[in-house]
Write an enzyme that holds these catalytic residues in place. Structure first.
Site, mmCIF file in Angstrom:
data_model
loop_
_atom_site.group_PDB
_atom_site.id
_atom_site.type_symbol
_atom_site.label_atom_id
_atom_site.label_comp_id
_atom_site.label_asym_id
_atom_site.label_seq_id
_atom_site.Cartn_x
_atom_site.Cartn_y
_atom_site.Cartn_z
ATOM 1 N N TYR A 90 -22.386 87.638 17.022
ATOM 2 C CA TYR A 90 -21.750 87.059 18.337
ATOM 3 C C TYR A 90 -21.431 88.339 19.451
ATOM 4 O O TYR A 90 -21.025 89.163 19.138
ATOM 5 C CB TYR A 90 -21.557 85.606 18.725
ATOM 6 N N GLU A 136 -16.467 78.547 17.551
ATOM 7 C CA GLU A 136 -15.193 78.096 17.801
ATOM 8 C C GLU A 136 -14.030 79.018 18.788
ATOM 9 O O GLU A 136 -13.066 79.211 18.329
ATOM 10 C CB GLU A 136 -14.471 77.829 16.350
ATOM 11 N N ASN A 195 -28.474 79.325 20.982
ATOM 12 C CA ASN A 195 -27.830 78.851 19.662
ATOM 13 C C ASN A 195 -27.376 77.141 19.142
ATOM 14 O O ASN A 195 -27.338 76.494 20.047
ATOM 15 C CB ASN A 195 -26.178 79.304 20.040
ATOM 16 N N GLU A 196 -27.724 77.010 18.434
ATOM 17 C CA GLU A 196 -28.528 75.768 17.715
ATOM 18 C C GLU A 196 -28.519 74.805 19.182
ATOM 19 O O GLU A 196 -27.674 73.568 19.691
ATOM 20 C CB GLU A 196 -26.844 75.148 16.797
ATOM 21 N N GLU A 277 -26.911 80.639 8.934
ATOM 22 C CA GLU A 277 -25.425 80.617 9.071
ATOM 23 C C GLU A 277 -25.166 79.517 7.621
ATOM 24 O O GLU A 277 -25.410 78.742 7.562
ATOM 25 C CB GLU A 277 -24.849 79.849 10.273
ATOM 26 N N TYR A 346 -11.759 80.707 7.235
ATOM 27 C CA TYR A 346 -12.580 80.355 6.834
ATOM 28 C C TYR A 346 -12.797 80.445 5.700
ATOM 29 O O TYR A 346 -13.848 79.472 5.551
ATOM 30 C CB TYR A 346 -13.440 81.501 7.946
#
Ligand code: NAG
Ligand code: NAG
Ligand code: NAG
Ligand code: NAG
Length: 655
Positions: A90, A136, A195-196, A277, A346
C-alpha cells in the site's frame, strides 16, 4: 574509517547494478517496438502475460511504512528466497502528506528507494495507492487534516472536495511512480484503484470511474489497473469497467473456494483468477486473544489456490510494526470500537522482526511445486536479551517543565473542547481543562458524551477515574469538596480504518454534571492543549531532565499508581553487540515507548495480548541507549520505588 569504506563499497555496487539494469532496460526499449515491455491480461487463455509470455505470481504484502528503511533490503530478500516473485505494498497518504501542503519522501517515507530495492532483489511490485487503504492504519491512511479543512467531507465518494484533494495528492505521488512502471522499465506491474470498495455503503460509480481515469492518466498502458473486493453479495459494487477485478480470502474461507471463484467469474467471466489478499494469519485488537493461524492449513490452502492456476498475494507475508501512533481501529459497524495492537506480526509468514518461521518453510515447499525458487541465503539478525533496565521518573505530564515541553503551540480557550483535528493534531493527547461549578449533590455524575477514545479524569490534579470508548464507560461520580479544577486528558487510541474513515478525535459531545433536580448542567469554557508526544519532544525532555529524579514527588512507597497524572520514566542500557530485542512491559499500565527518541508505539499489557514491544537493532547504537516510557496509569515496581523493564530475546504476543 571502515564504516566509510563500507558506505563507498555499497555505493559503487549500487551504481554498477544501476548501470546494468539501465542497460538491460535500455536495450529492451530501443529494440523493435514489438518487444516493448508490457504486462497485460490474456482473456483467451485466462492468464497474465508479461512481454507476451504467460505469467503468474505468488506475491507477498510488505508495507514499507511498517519496517525501518535499513531493514527493507533484508526483508525483501527473505521474501524472494521463499520463491515469491512480487512484493505488494500500500501507499499511505497520511505518511507522505502529514499536513496540508507538506510532503515527506525521506526515511521511512522513501517509497522510491523501497521500489528500487525490490527491483534489485528481483521482485516485481504491485502498488496499491488507495488513496483509502484500510490496512489497520490510523484513518485507513487518510490524513487527519482533511477533516479539519472540510467539516463535512465525504471520503470515497464524488464529494468535490475529496476529489480535489485526491487530485492534488496524486499529482505529488504519481509522477514519482511513473519511471517505476513496468512499461517504463521499472518493476511495477499492477496499480490498484480504491480498496475493497464493494463493501463501502456509498457504491458511488461516478467516483470509481473518476478514480480510474485519474489513475490511468499517470499509468497509461505501462501497468495493469486492478480492483480487489471481498467475495460477498456486494462484490459487483467494487467492479469498475475497464479495470481488472480480483478478490480476497484467507484460510477461514478456503472450503468455499469454488463459490468464491464463481462470484469473481460473475463480474469478470475471463482472465486469470487472483486472490489479492490471502490471509495466513489475522489482525489483533487490544483486549482480545492474539490471532494465530495454523501453518499447515496455510500451506494446504496455498496449494489449493495455486492448483486453479490462480495468482495470489499473501496478506501479510511480512507484517512488521505499527510504530508511533499509526495503528488504526475497527468498528465493524456494530458501534463497538476496538483499537489495533502496535505489533503487526499478524502471525504472518515472516515474524515481526523479519525472521523465518515454521510457516515460512511450509509455504516455501508449496511454492517450489509451482515456481522456480532461487537459491538465496537468508540472514537474520540475532535477538539479544540485554537484561533489566532501571527507570526513574524525570517529568510529569500535567505540571511543570514536563507539561510545557510536551505542549505544542498555544492552548485554545473556547466554549467547547477542540477536537484533535481542530488542533491539527495527528495523535498523542489533548488536555481539556475547566472550572467545576458549585456541585449541588454529593456525589454528582460527570458524563462525557461522544468521547474518542479514552479520558483520564483529574480534579485538582488528583486522578479520579478513567472513561473508555471501547468499554462504553462515559460517566463517573465526583464528590463535593474534591476541588475546582477539572482536567480530562484524552488519548486518541487510533482512528477507525475499516470502511468508514472519518473518525475524528477528542470530545465531540457535551460534558455534563448532574443537578439536584436531575437535570444535566453543561460544562463550558474549555482550555484545550495539544500534546503530540513526538520523538523530538521526548529527546527534549531527556536533555532537560535526565539528571532529575522525581521518585519522592510522584510516588509513595505504598502506591505505584499515577495518581497525579502520567509520568515520564527514563532509563539507560549498554549495548556491546547490536541485535533485535523485545521490551517486556509486564507490570506497567498503558503508555508510549521510546528508544533513543524513536516512538515505538503504544503499549498496554493490562489489556493485552501484546506484552513485548519489538525494538529493531537499527535503532540501537553501540554504547549507551535510552528508554523512555510515558506511562499513563501504573509503574512496574517489583522493588518498592524502583521501576524497571526487561529487554528479552523473545516476543510475547499471547499474554
Ligand atoms: C518505435 O516507435 C517509435 C515511436 O513510437 C519510433 O520512433 C521508432 O522508429 C520505432 N522503432 C522501431 C524499431 O520500429
Ligand atoms: C492463447 O490461446 C490461443 C487460442 O486458444 C492460442 O493460439 C495462443 O497461442 C495462446 N497464447 C498463449 C500465450 O499461450
Ligand atoms: C492450468 O493451466 C494449464 C496450462 O495452461 C492447463 O493445462 C490446466 O488445465 C489449467 N488448470 C486449471 C485448473 O485451469
Ligand atoms: C549459501 O551458504 C552456503 C553455506 O554457507 C554456501 O555453500 C552457498 O554457496 C551459499 N549460497 C549462495 C547462493 O550464496
Amino acid at each position: 574509517m571502515s564504516s566509510h569504506g563500507q558506505v563507498w563499497t555499497t555505493a559503487i555496487r549500487g551504481l554498477v547494478l544501476f548501470l546494468v539494469l539501465g542497460l538491460t532496460f535500455g536495450v529492451a526499449m530501443e529494440g523493435s517496438n514489438s518487444t516493448k515491455r508490457s504486462f497485460d491480461v490474456d482473456h483467451d487463455n485466462d492468464t497474465f502475460v508479461l512481454d507476451g509470455k504467460p505469467f503468474r505470481y505468488v506475491a507477498g504484502s510488505f508495507h514499507y511504512f511498517r519496517a525501518l528503511p535499513k531493514s527493507w533490503q533484508n526483508r525483501l530478500r527473505t521474501m524472494r528466497a521463499a520463491g515469491l516473485n512480487v512484493v505488494d505494498t500500500y501507499v499511505e497518504w497520511s505518511l507522505h502528506n502529514p499536513h496540508d501542503g507538506i510532503y515527506d519522501w525521506k526515511g521511512i517515507a522513501d517509497l522510491e528507494d523501497f521500489i528500487k530495492l525490490a527491483q534489485q532483489e528481483d521482485l516485481y511490485v504491485i502498488l496499491r495507492p488507495g488513496p483509502y487503504i484500510c490496512a489497520e492504519r490510523d484513518n485507513g491512511g487518510l490524513p487527519h487534516w482533511l477533516f479539519t479543512k472540510y467539516s463535512n467531507m465525504q471520503p470515497r465518494t464524488s464529494d468535490p472536495n475529496y476529489l480535489k484533494e485526491v487530485e492534488i495528492w496524486y499529482k505529488q505521488l504519481m509522477p514519482r511512480m511513473q519511471r517505476f512502471l513496468y512499461g517504463n522499465g521499472g518493476p511495477i506491474i499492477m496499480v490498484q484503484v480504491e480498496n475493497e470498495y464493494g463493501v463501502f455503503h456509498a457504491c458511488d460509480r461516478d467516483y470509481l470511474n473518476w478514480l480510474r481515469d485519474e489513475t490511468q492518466k499517470y499509468v497509461e498502458d505501462n501497468a495493469l489497473l486492478f480492483t480487489t473486493d471481498i467475495p460477498n453479495e456486494r462484490i459487483a459494487c467494487g467492479k469498475i469497467e475497464g479495470v481488472f477485478a480480483t478478490t480476497d480470502f484467507g484460510i477461514d474461507r478456503i472450503h468455499e473456494i469454488d463459490d468464491i471463484w464463481k462470484m469473481l467469474r460473475a463480474i469478470q467471466p475471463t482472465g486469470p483468477l487472483v486472490n489479492s489478499e490471502f490471509y495466513p494469519g489475522w489482525l489483533t485488537h487490544w483486549q482480545e486473544e492474539n490471532q494465530r493461524r495454523d501453518g499447515k492449513l496455510v500451506a494446504e490452502a496455498l496449494d489449493k489456490i495455486l492448483s486453479y492456476n490462480a495468482s495470489v498475494n499473501f496478506y501479510m507475508f511480512f507484517g512488521g510494526t505499527n510504530f508511533g501512533f499509526t495503528a488504526g481501529a475497527n468498528d465493524w459497524g456494530y458501534g463497538k470500537y476496538t483499537p489495533d495492537i502496535t505489533s503487526y506480526d499478524y502471525d504472518a509468514v515472516m515474524d515481526e522482526a523479519g525472521g523465518i518461521t515454521e510457516k515460512y518453510e511450509l509455504v516455501r515447499n508449496v511454492i517450489k511445486e509451482y515456481m522456480e525458487v532461487p537459491d538465496i541465503n537468508v540472514t537474520m539478525a540475532s535477538r539479544i536479551a540485554y537484561g533489566s533496565v532501571i527507570l526513574k521518573p524525570i517529568a510529569t505530564v500535567l505540571s511543570g517543565m514536563g507539561r510545557s515541553t510536551l505542549t505544542r503551540g498555544k492552548a485554545i480557550t473556547a466554549e467547547k473542547p477542540q477536537t484533535f483535528e481542530e488542533l491539527d493534531l495527528y495523535s498523542g493527547l489533548v488536555l481539556y481543562e475547566t472550572e467545576l461549578p458549585r456541585l449541588e449533590i454529593d456525589p454528582t455524575l460527570l458524563t462525557v458524551n461522544d468521547l474518542r477514545d479514552r479520558a483520564f479524569v483529574y480534579v485538582d490534579e488528583q486522578f479520579v477515574g478513567t472513561l473508555s470508548r471501547e468499554n462504553q464507560i462515559f460517566s463517573l461520580p465526583l464528590s463535593k469538596g474534591w476541588g475546582n479544577k477539572l482536567q480530562l486528558l484524552v488519548e486518541n487510541q487510533g482512528r477507525i480504518n475499516f470502511n468508514v474513515a472519518n473518525d475524528t478525535k477528542g470530545i465531540m459531545g457535551d460534558i455534563t454534571v448532574q443537578r439536584l433536580s436531575g437535570e444535566k448542567q453543561k460544562l463550558v469554557n474549555w482550555v484545550s492543549t495539544a500534546m503530540p508526544l513526538d520523538g523530538d519532544q521526548i529527546l527534549d525532555i531527556i536533555n532537560k531532565h535526565k539528571s532529575i529524579d522525581m521518585t519522592d514527588d510522584v510516588l509513595n512507597i505504598k502506591s505505584h499508581v499515577m495518581s497525579n497524572g502520567p509520568v515520564v520514566y527514563y532509563g539507560e542500557f549498554l549495548v556491546g553487540k547490536l541485535g533485535d530485542t523485545y521490551l517486556n512491559t509486564t507490570g506497567w499500565g498503558k503508555g508510549v515507548l521510546y528508544v533513543n527518541g524513536f516512538n515505538l508505539g503504544r503499549y498496554w499489557p493490562q489489556a493485552g495480548p501484546q506484552i513485548t514491544m519489538y525494538v529493531p537493532k537499527e535503532l540501537l547504537t553501540l554504547g549507551l541507549n535510552s528508554v523512555v516510557m510515558l506511562e499513563y496509569q501504573l509503574a512496574n515496581q517489583k522493588i518498592p520505588n524502583i521501576a524497571s523493564v526487561e529487554l528479552m530475546s523473545k516476543a510475547q504476543l499471547d499474554g
